[in-house]
Scaffold this active site. Structure first.
Site, PDB file in Angstrom:
ATOM      1  N   LYS A 106      13.195   5.791  -5.662  1.00 57.26           N
ATOM      2  CA  LYS A 106      12.535   6.074  -4.386  1.00 57.26           C
ATOM      3  C   LYS A 106      13.480   6.894  -3.540  1.00 57.26           C
ATOM      4  O   LYS A 106      14.707   6.778  -3.668  1.00 57.26           O
ATOM      5  CB  LYS A 106      12.206   4.773  -3.654  1.00 57.26           C
ATOM      6  CG  LYS A 106      11.070   4.908  -2.659  1.00 57.26           C
ATOM      7  CD  LYS A 106       9.742   4.851  -3.382  1.00 57.26           C
ATOM      8  CE  LYS A 106       8.588   4.955  -2.428  1.00 57.26           C
ATOM      9  NZ  LYS A 106       7.330   4.678  -3.154  1.00 57.26           N
TER      10      LYS A 106
HETATM   11  P1  NAD Z   1       0.388   8.114   4.531  1.00 63.80           P
HETATM   12  O1  NAD Z   1       1.542   8.630   5.282  1.00 63.80           O
HETATM   13  O2  NAD Z   1      -0.590   9.066   3.954  1.00 63.80           O
HETATM   14  O3  NAD Z   1      -0.425   7.075   5.449  1.00 63.80           O
HETATM   15  C1  NAD Z   1       0.185   5.990   6.082  1.00 63.80           C
HETATM   16  C2  NAD Z   1      -0.809   5.380   7.055  1.00 63.80           C
HETATM   17  O4  NAD Z   1      -0.227   4.208   7.639  1.00 63.80           O
HETATM   18  C3  NAD Z   1      -1.165   6.303   8.222  1.00 63.80           C
HETATM   19  O5  NAD Z   1      -2.518   6.148   8.561  1.00 63.80           O
HETATM   20  C4  NAD Z   1      -0.269   5.766   9.351  1.00 63.80           C
HETATM   21  O6  NAD Z   1      -0.776   6.067  10.644  1.00 63.80           O
HETATM   22  C5  NAD Z   1      -0.317   4.295   9.053  1.00 63.80           C
HETATM   23  N1  NAD Z   1       0.767   3.553   9.710  1.00 63.80           N
HETATM   24  C6  NAD Z   1       2.069   3.897   9.799  1.00 63.80           C
HETATM   25  N2  NAD Z   1       2.745   2.975  10.492  1.00 63.80           N
HETATM   26  C7  NAD Z   1       1.860   2.015  10.819  1.00 63.80           C
HETATM   27  C8  NAD Z   1       1.943   0.797  11.554  1.00 63.80           C
HETATM   28  N3  NAD Z   1       3.108   0.386  12.055  1.00 63.80           N
HETATM   29  N4  NAD Z   1       0.826   0.061  11.703  1.00 63.80           N
HETATM   30  C9  NAD Z   1      -0.345   0.474  11.202  1.00 63.80           C
HETATM   31  N5  NAD Z   1      -0.501   1.612  10.506  1.00 63.80           N
HETATM   32  C10 NAD Z   1       0.588   2.366  10.333  1.00 63.80           C
HETATM   33  O7  NAD Z   1       1.011   7.167   3.396  1.00 63.80           O
HETATM   34  P2  NAD Z   1       0.331   6.709   2.018  1.00 63.80           P
HETATM   35  O8  NAD Z   1       0.762   7.639   0.967  1.00 63.80           O
HETATM   36  O9  NAD Z   1      -1.108   6.446   2.228  1.00 63.80           O
HETATM   37  O10 NAD Z   1       1.118   5.337   1.757  1.00 63.80           O
HETATM   38  C11 NAD Z   1       0.693   4.104   2.336  1.00 63.80           C
HETATM   39  C12 NAD Z   1       1.309   2.952   1.555  1.00 63.80           C
HETATM   40  O11 NAD Z   1       0.917   3.053   0.180  1.00 63.80           O
HETATM   41  C13 NAD Z   1       2.839   2.926   1.540  1.00 63.80           C
HETATM   42  O12 NAD Z   1       3.274   1.591   1.483  1.00 63.80           O
HETATM   43  C14 NAD Z   1       3.176   3.614   0.216  1.00 63.80           C
HETATM   44  O13 NAD Z   1       4.454   3.260  -0.273  1.00 63.80           O
HETATM   45  C15 NAD Z   1       2.067   3.078  -0.656  1.00 63.80           C
HETATM   46  N6  NAD Z   1       1.778   3.884  -1.847  1.00 63.80           N
HETATM   47  C16 NAD Z   1       1.426   5.192  -1.753  1.00 63.80           C
HETATM   48  C17 NAD Z   1       1.126   5.896  -2.915  1.00 63.80           C
HETATM   49  C18 NAD Z   1       0.655   7.336  -2.883  1.00 63.80           C
HETATM   50  O14 NAD Z   1       0.244   7.841  -3.936  1.00 63.80           O
HETATM   51  N7  NAD Z   1       0.648   8.017  -1.738  1.00 63.80           N
HETATM   52  C19 NAD Z   1       1.223   5.274  -4.169  1.00 63.80           C
HETATM   53  C20 NAD Z   1       1.580   3.931  -4.231  1.00 63.80           C
HETATM   54  C21 NAD Z   1       1.848   3.243  -3.054  1.00 63.80           C
END
Ligand code: NAD
Length: 441
Positions: A127
């Site tokens: 990561k």
């Molecule tokens: P992203 O940046 O596209 O979206 C994140 C979302 O969370 C946004 O809507 C943001 O406003 C919101 N957010 C941030 N801080 C917050 C808070 N304190 N309270 C409430 N909402 C909040 O990110 P993503 O890629 O969708 O990732 C989200 C989660 O999924 C993370 O934990 C990431 O590690 C996990 N994840 C992502 C992927 C991927 O393919 N993108 C894969 C596996 C896991």
């Protein structure tokens, strides 16, 4: 795409309501280690392997200067943690967030090791992250920050060594900048082969069809398997989503397609609800225009406490880690928590949920659709192929369902909670590889 409004609009009712701020977060790495210890005991993992897995192999911290649009310089701190590569090259996202810490990235890197091993994907876990708020920067500043970070990492990433992907605050455009910088700085001798130094790229730059939606789609495959096992009808059921970015918005759109209704949703700026349902497509348009779910007109603002107490069948945390503590676990009125986010639930909160009969589908399974299609993208790049969307989606569905059922059977046979079962499967694969290879010299 990245630049979002940072000024607070006229005080919304959501902000006006008095609410205790959420408590300071715990240490994700310690929590992930605790989950590892629990699963290790459950499957009798050898002490030697547990020792090796107790720390990442490599921890890189880089500081790099970047020129801002006003010609001033700013120094950034970036991380890349390479947790384990016994099963294949390191693999894991890059996060841009103001609260990125070394221990957070270590915890997320370890989770990638278990996730790839659970799926039998030939990757290890890694990561990365940069500690800053991407919302406060222009697109050109984001490009320079990304390119300097990639330059600082240099040959510490590579298409057969360590392959980044998008995470919170990064997207396909970010990956294209990483790829282009890597190609021009490190891998200039074989440019085309270097495209697979990152996954989650745009289609034009060699990305895969279906990668953008893959994590949300994987979340929904887990939900459909859960519903089948529990004989629960998803058509007409309700769900809530915390975080409406890549994972949350795509999971919501796909769930809406199968007849489920989103009744509450929130992001970094606030929470909204509508018991009649919120259209995720229209909400996504609103977010694209304003940067947040806040102010969406077909809804009313609610507090974070009200959000967690909102009645719905399925709760999908899809924002940051450690959002569900004991208070939130007691408030939740759902049948299942499906961890789209990495590490959203404290262990004490999970115990409370399980006691109350709420199922928890753990992160390393629930959000593994992303790394699965990242692997497909990497394979396509390696073979100079382009797979049709249907082919990618079929392969993803088969793999998600197979892994889900494997974990469900493993949990039942050994009387384990779902998380320990998922860890257990991954750990056994890692143990088998180490016990055959031993350690050098
Ligand atoms: P992203 O940046 O596209 O979206 C994140 C979302 O969370 C946004 O809507 C943001 O406003 C919101 N957010 C941030 N801080 C917050 C808070 N304190 N309270 C409430 N909402 C909040 O990110 P993503 O890629 O969708 O990732 C989200 C989660 O999924 C993370 O934990 C990431 O590690 C996990 N994840 C992502 C992927 C991927 O393919 N993108 C894969 C596996 C896991």
């Amino acid at each position: 795409m990245f630049r979002m409004s940072t000024t607070t609009t006229a005080t919304s009712p959501a902000l006006a309501k008095k609410e205790e701020p959420p408590p300071a977060k715990g240490n994700l790495y310690t929590i992930v280690q605790g989950q590892l210890d629990k699963a290790s005991k459950a499957i009798n993992l050898s002490r030697e392997i547990a020792l090796i897995l107790s720390q990442p192999k490599n921890e890189l911290i880089v500081h790099f200067p970047v020129r801002m649009d006003d010609n001033s310089y700013r120094l950034f701190k970036g991380y890349r943690i390479q947790h384990n590569n016994i099963l294949g090259p390191y693999k894991g996202g890059i996060r841009y967030h103001e609260e990125v810490t070394l221990d957070e990235v270590k915890g997320l890197a370890a989770a990638m090791t278990w996730k790839c091993a659970l799926h039998d994907i030939p990757y290890g876990g890694a990561k990365g992250g940069i500690k800053f708020n991407p919302r406060l920067h222009s697109k050109s500043e984001l490009e320079r920050i990304t390119r300097r970070y990639t330059h600082a990492l240099g040959a510490n990433i590579g298409p057969e060594f360590d392959i980044p992907a998008p995470d919170v605050g990064t997207n396909a455009q970010t990956m294209v900048w990483v790829m282009d910088t890597y190609m021009n700085v490190v891998g200039f001798h074989e440019k085309n082969a270097m495209r697979r130094v990152v996954t989650g790229k745009t289609i034009a730059a060699g990305g895969s069809y279906g990668r953008e939606t893959a994590t949300g789609q994987g979340v929904v495959h887990c939900i459909t398997e859960w519903a089948k096992d529990r004989r629960f009808n998803l058509n007409g059921c309700s769900f809530t989503v915390q975080g409406f970015g890549n994972v949350g918005s795509h999971a919501a759109k796909i769930l809406a397609k199968i007849g489920a209704s989103m009744v509450a949703v929130g992001d970094y700026k606030g929470y909204i609800a509508n018991p009649e349902g919120i259209n995720p497509h229209k909400l996504a348009e609103h977010v694209a225009q304003t940067g947040s779910v806040e102010g969406y007109k077909h809804s009313r603002p609610i507090t974070r406490d009200e959000f967690f107490a909102a009645e719905s069948d399925i709760f999908i945390p899809a924002a940051l880690e450690l959002e569900i503590g004991e208070k939130e676990a007691k408030a939740l009125r759902c049948k299942v928590v499906v961890e789209g986010a990495n590490g959203p639930t404290y262990p004490e909160a999970e115990a409370l949920l399980l006691d109350r009969g709420v199922d928890v589908i753990p992160d390393i399974l629930a959000n593994s659709g992303g790394v699965t299609v990242s692997y497909f993208e990497w394979l396509q790049n390696k073979r100079s192929e382009r797979w049709e969307l249907e082919e990618v989606e079929d392969k993803l569905e088969r793999r998600m369902k197979r892994t889900y059922q494997h974990a469900a059977d493993f949990a039942q046979e050994r009387k384990l909670d779902f998380r320990s079962a998922c860890y257990g499967i991954g750990l056994q694969r890692i143990e088998a590889a180490y016990s055959e290879r031993g350690i050098f010299p």
